[in-house]
Design a protein around this motif. Sequence first.
Motif, PDB file in Angstrom:
ATOM      1  N   THR A   1      26.792 -24.754  61.422  1.00 34.56           N
ATOM      2  CA  THR A   1      25.563 -24.776  62.195  1.00 34.56           C
ATOM      3  C   THR A   1      25.249 -26.192  62.655  1.00 34.56           C
ATOM      4  OG1 THR A   1      24.808 -23.098  60.659  1.00 34.56           O
ATOM      5  CG2 THR A   1      23.193 -23.932  62.213  1.00 34.56           C
TER       6      THR A   1
ATOM      7  N   PHE B   1      28.431 -24.086  66.475  1.00 33.22           N
ATOM      8  CA  PHE B   1      29.312 -23.003  66.053  1.00 33.22           C
ATOM      9  C   PHE B   1      30.560 -22.857  66.903  1.00 33.22           C
ATOM     10  CE2 PHE B   1      26.855 -21.029  62.724  1.00 33.22           C
ATOM     11  CZ  PHE B   1      27.854 -20.378  62.036  1.00 33.22           C
TER      12      PHE B   1
ATOM     13  N   PHE C   1      19.914 -25.030  53.056  1.00 30.34           N
ATOM     14  CA  PHE C   1      18.987 -24.096  53.685  1.00 30.34           C
ATOM     15  C   PHE C   1      18.119 -24.831  54.700  1.00 30.34           C
ATOM     16  CE2 PHE C   1      14.725 -22.007  53.318  1.00 30.34           C
ATOM     17  CZ  PHE C   1      15.042 -20.868  54.026  1.00 30.34           C
TER      18      PHE C   1
ATOM     19  N   ILE D   1      20.103 -25.776  57.788  1.00 34.27           N
ATOM     20  CA  ILE D   1      20.316 -24.641  58.690  1.00 34.27           C
ATOM     21  C   ILE D   1      19.058 -24.374  59.499  1.00 34.27           C
ATOM     22  CG2 ILE D   1      20.738 -22.159  58.801  1.00 34.27           C
ATOM     23  CD1 ILE D   1      22.512 -22.353  56.454  1.00 34.27           C
ATOM     24  N   VAL D   2      17.907 -24.261  58.797  1.00 33.29           N
ATOM     25  CA  VAL D   2      16.662 -23.922  59.484  1.00 33.29           C
ATOM     26  C   VAL D   2      16.314 -25.007  60.499  1.00 33.29           C
ATOM     27  CG1 VAL D   2      14.194 -23.603  59.173  1.00 33.29           C
ATOM     28  CG2 VAL D   2      15.785 -22.514  57.599  1.00 33.29           C
TER      29      VAL D   2
ATOM     30  N   LEU E   1      18.671 -25.000  63.563  1.00 33.95           N
ATOM     31  CA  LEU E   1      18.463 -23.843  64.438  1.00 33.95           C
ATOM     32  C   LEU E   1      17.134 -23.951  65.176  1.00 33.95           C
ATOM     33  CD1 LEU E   1      19.889 -20.869  62.384  1.00 33.95           C
ATOM     34  CD2 LEU E   1      20.844 -21.993  64.366  1.00 33.95           C
ATOM     35  N   LEU E   2      16.150 -24.583  64.545  1.00 32.27           N
ATOM     36  CA  LEU E   2      14.850 -24.704  65.210  1.00 32.27           C
ATOM     37  C   LEU E   2      14.863 -25.803  66.266  1.00 32.27           C
ATOM     38  CD1 LEU E   2      12.186 -24.221  62.419  1.00 32.27           C
ATOM     39  CD2 LEU E   2      12.724 -22.733  64.333  1.00 32.27           C
ATOM     40  N   VAL E   3      15.523 -26.926  65.945  1.00 29.67           N
ATOM     41  CA  VAL E   3      15.417 -28.080  66.834  1.00 29.67           C
ATOM     42  C   VAL E   3      16.504 -28.054  67.911  1.00 29.67           C
ATOM     43  CG1 VAL E   3      15.433 -30.582  66.940  1.00 29.67           C
ATOM     44  CG2 VAL E   3      14.372 -29.438  65.012  1.00 29.67           C
TER      45      VAL E   3
ATOM     46  N   PRO F   1      19.579 -25.502  68.509  1.00 30.41           N
ATOM     47  CA  PRO F   1      20.387 -24.365  68.041  1.00 30.41           C
ATOM     48  C   PRO F   1      21.869 -24.518  68.332  1.00 30.41           C
ATOM     49  CG  PRO F   1      18.469 -23.614  69.246  1.00 30.41           C
ATOM     50  CD  PRO F   1      18.523 -25.085  69.433  1.00 30.41           C
TER      51      PRO F   1
END
Lengths: 388, 307
Positions: free
Chosen positions: B243, B247, B284, B287-288, B291-293, B295
Amino acid sequence: MKSLFTIKSGGAASWAMRLAVAAVLAALMLWVPTRGSDSLIEVCTTAFTLMAAALSLNLLLGYAGQISLGHSAFFGIGTYTTAVMVTRWGWSPFHTLPVAFVLAFVVGVLVSLPALRIKGVYLALVTLALGMVFPQFIKWKKLSWLTGGAKGINDTGFKFTKDNPTYEIFGWNPWGNLRGQNVKPFYFWVGAIIVLVVYLICRGVVKSRVGRSLVAIRDNSTAAAVMGVNLPVTKGIVFGLSAAMCALPGSLSAIRTGTVTADTQLLTVAGSITFLVIMVVGGAGSLWGPIIGAAVYQFIIERTGGWTEPDAIPALFRPFFGWSKTAPGGGLFAIALILLMFVAPLGLVGLWRQHSVRLCRVVPKPAGTTTISVMAAAPAAVDETHTA
Amino acid sequence: MELFLQRTVDGLSEGSVYALLALGLVIIYRGTGHLNFAHGEMALFCAYAVYQFGEWGIPIGIAVVMGMGVGFLVGATAEVALVRPVARKSAFAVFIVTIGLFQFLNWLDGAIWGGQQLPNTGVGSKQISYPSLFPSADTDFVSIFGAEITIKSLGTIGLVLVLSAVLFFVFNRTKLGLAMRAVASNADSAKLVGIRTNTVLMLSWRIAAAIGALGGVVTAGNAQSVSQSLMFSVFIYASAAATLGGFDSPLGAVVGGLAIGVIQNLTAGYVEWVGQEMKVGVSFLVIVAVLLVKPSGLFGTAKVERV
C-alpha cells in the motif's frame, strides 16, 4: 421451468405453508431447551452466537457490498465491554448489552470514515488490519489495567444465586433454573432472543427505503449517488449498525463462558473468516442465509470435531480424512466456499430458491394490487392516444 | 548511534521479508487487479515443504529452490483452476475464492504436518531448528561502527536487492517483461497485438508465488520454526508495504517493505508506549493513512475513474 404445484402468495395454501414452517420452528425451539441433551443445547447456543454475528456481517457485505474482515473486532468489543463492566464496575451482565451496542456503533462509524474514500479490496485490507490489531490492542501492556492483558478477565458471567427469581409456569421451568443448576436453557433463550432482535433489525432495514439504497450502493454506487442516495451517511450508518449488532453475540459469549481472553478464536481474524464463511455458505444477501449457514456450520464442525484419529472417523469417510492430523472441518468449509463460488454464488438459500421451483412455484402478488383500478385505467388511456 | 544503526539494519532485514511478499502481491495485482489474500498462506505452504525437504536430508540451498518450485506449481494451479474461472463472474467471487484458498492452505498445513511448531523433536523431527539460508550462529556477525550486524541480516537484505535487480531487468529489458507490462496496462489491446495474455497472467502468478516461497522460507528461518500462524502478521506487514509503495509498482513494493520494516523497528524501539506488541498497530496506521492521503501510494499510478 415446470413445477409440480403452483400457489399464489397470500393465498390459503401459501399461508398454510408458512404456518407449517413456523410450527416446526416453534416446536424445535421448545423441544431443544426442555427435552434436548445438554450438549445439544450448548451447540445450539453457539450456533445462535454465530447466527447473530453472520447476520450483522450480511447486512454490511451481503446487502451493502462493503467487504469487512474486521467483524471479529466488533465481536470482541462486545465481549470486552461486558467483561470490563461486569468485573471492574460491578454492572449486571445484561445491562451491559446496550452499552456494548452503542460503543460498537461508534467504533463502526469511525471505521467507516476511511471506508467512505476506499472500496473493494482496499476496504478488505483495512478491515483485515483492524481484525489483526484488535487482539494485540487488548493485550497491549498500556491497557492491561483495563483489559487484563494477555491473561484475560475471569468471572465475567451471569451470577446464579439463590436470590434469583425462578419464573416457573405451573411448576414447569422452560428457561432452566436460574438458581444454579441446569443453567444451559437460560443461555439458549438469551441467544435466541439476540438472534431474533438482530434478525428483526436486519429485516426492518432491508425491507425499507434504506435497504433498497444499500442494494443500489452494492450494485452500482455511482448510479446510486446519482439517484439521490446519500453515500457517506448511508455507508456510515450501516457500518455502525452492523458493528453494533455484532457486539451483541460478543457480549453473550462473555456472559456465557465466564472467561475472556484476546486469543479466543472468534476474537481473532479467524473469527471474521468464520462469519464470512457462514454468510457465504448460507447465502449472502438473503435474510435466512446466515441463519441456515450458521446451523449447518455448527452442525458439521461439531460432528467432525473429533475426527483427529483415523479410528474416530466413521468408516464411510475414513478414506477421505484418515490421513489428516487435524479435524477436517476448516478444510471442508474452505472447499465448500470455493465450490459455491463456481456453482451457486448465492449459497444454500440461492440453491434452494433455484431448485425448489420445480416442486412448488409461489406466484408473487402483482405489485400495487391495492390501486388496481388506477393501473387498469392507464393502458386504456394509452390506447386512446394511439387510435386518435 | 550504535543502537540506531543496529535497529535500522534489523529493520531493513525484517523489511526485506515484507518486500519479498509485497513484490508477489504487486506482481499479481498489476496483472489481474486482484489482491491475493492467500499469498501469505501460499508462502507458508512452501515453507512447510522446505522443512519437509530438510527432513529428507536435502541441503537448504537445494531445498529452497525446490520450495520455490512448489510455489511455482501452487501459484499456477491457483490462477488457472480457481481465480481465472471466477474472475469472469465478479470481483467479489475472486475475493471469496482467495479467502477460501487462504483457509484451505492453512488447514492443509495442519492436516499434513500437524498443529504444533516445527521442527519439534516430540513428533520426530531430525532437524534441530528450521534451516536458515545464511550462517546464523551467535558468532556470525560483523562490527560496523560498534553495531553488531549479523550475517543473516546482511544476507537477507542482499538477497532482496539482488532479486529486485533481476526482476527489474526482467520487467524492463526482456520481451516477457514488456508483455507483462502490456497486459497490466491494457489486457484487451495486449491480446490484439498477439500477446498470450493467459500465459502471461499465469506466469505472473507463478513468479509471485515463487518469490513468496522465498519470503516464507526466510521468515521461518528468522523465527527458527514454522507454524500455522507464522504468516498472518507478515501478510499484513507486506500489504502495508504494498500500500505504501503503491499497489502497481514493484519498485514501490521493495521500498515500501524496507520502509515498513525500519519504521516498525524504530517506533517499537524508541517510542516506549508502542512496544513490541503494537507493531501491527503501526502497520494499520500506515495503511489507513496512505489510503486516506494518497491512495495510489508513493510510486503507484493514480487511478482515474471513468463513469
